[in-house]
Design a protein around this motif. Structure first.
Motif, PDB file in Angstrom:
ATOM      1  N   ARG A  38       0.822  -1.200   0.000  1.00  0.00           N
ATOM      2  CA  ARG A  38       0.000   0.000   0.000  1.00  0.00           C
ATOM      3  C   ARG A  38       0.865   1.263   0.000  1.00  0.00           C
ATOM      4  NH1 ARG A  38      -5.215   1.294   1.159  1.00  0.00           N
ATOM      5  NH2 ARG A  38      -5.683  -0.883   1.529  1.00  0.00           N
ATOM      6  N   ALA A  39       1.977   1.218   0.706  1.00  0.00           N
ATOM      7  CA  ALA A  39       2.865   2.384   0.735  1.00  0.00           C
ATOM      8  C   ALA A  39       3.437   2.676  -0.644  1.00  0.00           C
ATOM      9  CB  ALA A  39       3.985   2.168   1.749  1.00  0.00           C
ATOM     10  N   ARG A  40       3.808   1.626  -1.382  1.00  0.00           N
ATOM     11  CA  ARG A  40       4.342   1.845  -2.737  1.00  0.00           C
ATOM     12  C   ARG A  40       3.292   2.457  -3.645  1.00  0.00           C
ATOM     13  NH1 ARG A  40       7.076  -3.185  -1.804  1.00  0.00           N
ATOM     14  NH2 ARG A  40       5.377  -4.317  -2.805  1.00  0.00           N
ATOM     15  N   LEU A  41       2.018   2.010  -3.509  1.00  0.00           N
ATOM     16  CA  LEU A  41       0.951   2.567  -4.333  1.00  0.00           C
ATOM     17  C   LEU A  41       0.727   4.039  -4.009  1.00  0.00           C
ATOM     18  CD1 LEU A  41      -1.326   2.230  -6.375  1.00  0.00           C
ATOM     19  CD2 LEU A  41      -2.794   1.425  -4.505  1.00  0.00           C
ATOM     20  N   LYS A  42       0.695   4.383  -2.711  1.00  0.00           N
ATOM     21  CA  LYS A  42       0.511   5.769  -2.321  1.00  0.00           C
ATOM     22  C   LYS A  42       1.674   6.629  -2.789  1.00  0.00           C
ATOM     23  CE  LYS A  42      -2.339   4.929   1.788  1.00  0.00           C
ATOM     24  NZ  LYS A  42      -2.420   5.106   3.261  1.00  0.00           N
ATOM     25  N   LYS A  43       2.886   6.084  -2.730  1.00  0.00           N
ATOM     26  CA  LYS A  43       4.057   6.843  -3.144  1.00  0.00           C
ATOM     27  C   LYS A  43       4.018   7.136  -4.639  1.00  0.00           C
ATOM     28  CE  LYS A  43       7.854   4.608  -3.195  1.00  0.00           C
ATOM     29  NZ  LYS A  43       9.042   3.859  -2.711  1.00  0.00           N
ATOM     30  N   ARG A  44       3.572   6.179  -5.436  1.00  0.00           N
ATOM     31  CA  ARG A  44       3.492   6.386  -6.882  1.00  0.00           C
ATOM     32  C   ARG A  44       2.443   7.438  -7.233  1.00  0.00           C
ATOM     33  NH1 ARG A  44       6.459   6.789 -11.141  1.00  0.00           N
ATOM     34  NH2 ARG A  44       5.355   6.302 -13.066  1.00  0.00           N
ATOM     35  N   ILE A  45       1.291   7.375  -6.533  1.00  0.00           N
ATOM     36  CA  ILE A  45       0.250   8.362  -6.777  1.00  0.00           C
ATOM     37  C   ILE A  45       0.727   9.752  -6.375  1.00  0.00           C
ATOM     38  CG2 ILE A  45      -2.072   9.075  -6.095  1.00  0.00           C
ATOM     39  CD1 ILE A  45      -2.772   6.130  -5.810  1.00  0.00           C
ATOM     40  N   ILE A  99      12.122  13.831  -1.228  1.00  0.00           N
ATOM     41  CA  ILE A  99      11.784  13.986  -2.652  1.00  0.00           C
ATOM     42  C   ILE A  99      12.821  14.859  -3.350  1.00  0.00           C
ATOM     43  CG2 ILE A  99      10.088  14.964  -4.247  1.00  0.00           C
ATOM     44  CD1 ILE A  99       7.920  14.163  -2.278  1.00  0.00           C
ATOM     45  N   HIS A 100      13.239  15.932  -2.709  1.00  0.00           N
ATOM     46  CA  HIS A 100      14.253  16.809  -3.303  1.00  0.00           C
ATOM     47  C   HIS A 100      15.573  16.067  -3.511  1.00  0.00           C
ATOM     48  CE1 HIS A 100      11.970  20.394  -1.329  1.00  0.00           C
ATOM     49  NE2 HIS A 100      11.310  19.858  -2.345  1.00  0.00           N
ATOM     50  N   ALA A 101      15.874  15.119  -2.626  1.00  0.00           N
ATOM     51  CA  ALA A 101      17.110  14.348  -2.759  1.00  0.00           C
ATOM     52  C   ALA A 101      17.000  13.217  -3.763  1.00  0.00           C
ATOM     53  CB  ALA A 101      17.524  13.785  -1.399  1.00  0.00           C
ATOM     54  N   GLY A 102      15.786  12.951  -4.270  1.00  0.00           N
ATOM     55  CA  GLY A 102      15.603  11.862  -5.213  1.00  0.00           C
ATOM     56  C   GLY A 102      15.534  10.494  -4.569  1.00  0.00           C
ATOM     57  N   LEU A 103      15.275  10.442  -3.267  1.00  0.00           N
ATOM     58  CA  LEU A 103      15.188   9.173  -2.547  1.00  0.00           C
ATOM     59  C   LEU A 103      13.750   8.678  -2.558  1.00  0.00           C
ATOM     60  CD1 LEU A 103      17.452  10.018   0.532  1.00  0.00           C
ATOM     61  CD2 LEU A 103      18.090   8.845  -1.582  1.00  0.00           C
ATOM     62  N   THR A 104      13.586   7.354  -2.648  1.00  0.00           N
ATOM     63  CA  THR A 104      12.261   6.756  -2.707  1.00  0.00           C
ATOM     64  C   THR A 104      11.794   6.204  -1.371  1.00  0.00           C
ATOM     65  OG1 THR A 104      13.251   4.637  -3.391  1.00  0.00           O
ATOM     66  CG2 THR A 104      12.547   6.147  -5.138  1.00  0.00           C
ATOM     67  N   MET A 105      12.600   6.330  -0.329  1.00  0.00           N
ATOM     68  CA  MET A 105      12.228   5.789   0.970  1.00  0.00           C
ATOM     69  C   MET A 105      11.191   6.671   1.646  1.00  0.00           C
ATOM     70  SD  MET A 105      15.451   6.779   3.447  1.00  0.00           S
ATOM     71  CE  MET A 105      16.636   5.900   2.429  1.00  0.00           C
ATOM     72  N   GLN A 106      10.436   6.058   2.558  1.00  0.00           N
ATOM     73  CA  GLN A 106       9.465   6.782   3.350  1.00  0.00           C
ATOM     74  C   GLN A 106      10.160   7.485   4.522  1.00  0.00           C
ATOM     75  OE1 GLN A 106       6.166   7.185   2.800  1.00  0.00           O
ATOM     76  NE2 GLN A 106       6.454   6.132   0.841  1.00  0.00           N
ATOM     77  N   PRO A 107       9.543   8.544   5.074  1.00  0.00           N
ATOM     78  CA  PRO A 107      10.180   9.243   6.203  1.00  0.00           C
ATOM     79  C   PRO A 107      10.455   8.349   7.400  1.00  0.00           C
ATOM     80  CG  PRO A 107       8.423  10.582   5.278  1.00  0.00           C
ATOM     81  CD  PRO A 107       8.351   9.257   4.590  1.00  0.00           C
ATOM     82  N   ARG A 108       9.556   7.413   7.692  1.00  0.00           N
ATOM     83  CA  ARG A 108       9.787   6.552   8.851  1.00  0.00           C
ATOM     84  C   ARG A 108      11.009   5.658   8.656  1.00  0.00           C
ATOM     85  NH1 ARG A 108       4.442   2.670   8.369  1.00  0.00           N
ATOM     86  NH2 ARG A 108       4.720   2.021   6.194  1.00  0.00           N
TER      87      ARG A 108
END
Length: 337
Positions: A38-45, A99-108
């Motif tokens: 679910r996190a990957r789907l939210k991140k893509r949206i 996002i500015h750094a181009g990283l795909t990881m979540q904040p947590r």
């Protein structure tokens, strides 16, 4: 219970704290693994749709002002609004910084990595046998200082790479418009031909357009993901041109020339300040070089700084003065554009 805790030594308490932190990290990691799809789907949206207010241009003009003057006034107003919105959002959220750094990881996940960094640095200081006062500094430095420095470095490097290739992307759009292509087709060419991060960002712009978003919306999302003055100029010029009309190719060509002049001025400033930066680096490294040399020639004299209370005080005063001096020199030799 309090008596039992008091009977434990400081090393045992530190070990218990480390075990508790590791257990918390394991629990959070399991929760993240369960919610990963679910996190990957939210991140893509979110990457496509973005967030924040929409950059819109009011098509009406006040009074009977001339068309050119009205267009210039709108550009100035929207530039000021975008600057204010950028100041509100920039650095306010960890998600934006990632996002500015181009990283795909979540904040947590970044927070977990920061906690692990602080735990590792604390364990290394504890294992080296340094005084307990250094443990108090190791935890915040490892958990907040080092990850923040790394994140800022990644953000600066990515925005620098984007700015270096952005003028070329605008030139591609100018040549495409002059040859009869639409703006959408020119943006698609940029996403294919210009290397990342410019190409990947314009690919998200095209994807958002295909999903039904307006040009103003996708450009605002681009400005949120890449918060540089150059991108804000591009977004405002393009949205204003669509509202008021005019020669888009000529406008973008002038914008490209402005961006190249800005880059030339920035490179000139960097060259003129390189001597001061080298001097600051040499001065800042001298104490550590001297300490390394004394550790081989006179180790018994150097160890007094780490074993005697007066030495601890001197180390603290010296470190504080060095930090203040480096911050002052950094403000003197760094210039914002």
């Amino acid at each position: 219970m309090l008596e039992q805790l008091g009977a434990l030594g400081p090393q045992a308490l530190l070990l218990a704290l480390m075990v508790a932190v590791v257990a918390a990290i394991i629990i959070v990691t399991i929760i993240m693994a369960l919610g990963a799809p679910r996190a990957r789907l939210k991140k893509r949206i979110a990457a496509v749709a973005g967030h924040g207010p929409i950059l819109a241009v009011d098509p009406t003009t006040a009074g009977n002002a001339k068309k050119l003057q009205g267009s210039k006034r709108k550009v100035a107003e929207k530039l000021k609004e975008a600057e204010q919105e950028g100041k509100k959002r920039r650095g306010a959220m960890l998600q934006q910084a990632l996002i500015h750094a181009g990283l795909t990881m979540q904040p947590r996940k970044f927070i977990i990595i920061s906690l692990i960094s602080g735990l590792v640095l604390t364990a290394l200081v504890w294992a080296s046998g340094m005084p307990s006062i250094f443990l108090l500094a190791a935890a915040p430095i490892g958990a907040f200082g080092i990850p923040k420095l790394v994140l800022n470095f990644l953000v600066k490097r990515r925005l620098g790479k984007f700015t270096a290739n952005f003028a070329d992307a605008i030139d591609v759009i100018v040549r495409g418009v002059r040859s009869g292509l639409t703006v959408g087709e020119c943006l698609a060419i940029v996403s294919r031909e210009i290397p990342a991060p410019v190409g990947s960002e314009f690919a998200l712009v095209n994807e958002g357009t295909r999903l039904g978003m307006t040009t103003s919306e996708v450009l605002q999302r681009l400005s949120d993901r890449v918060p540089t003055p150059e991108v804000r100029f591009f977004a405002i010029v393009l949205t204003t041109q669509q509202s008021t009309g005019g020669n888009l190719a000529e406008t973008l060509a002038k914008l490209s020339d402005v961006l190249r002049q800005r880059k030339k001025m920035k490179d000139k400033v960097q060259a003129l300040s390189s001597e001061a930066k080298a001097s600051a680096a040499i001065i800042g490294s001298l104490p550590f070089i001297m300490m390394a040399g004394m550790s081989f020639s006179q180790p018994h004299m150097l160890m007094l700084l780490f074993t005697h209370p007066t030495g601890h005080m001197l180390l603290g005063v010296g470190a504080t003065m060095m930090v203040i001096g480096m911050l002052v020199m950094r403000q003197m030799i760094n210039f914002d554009f």
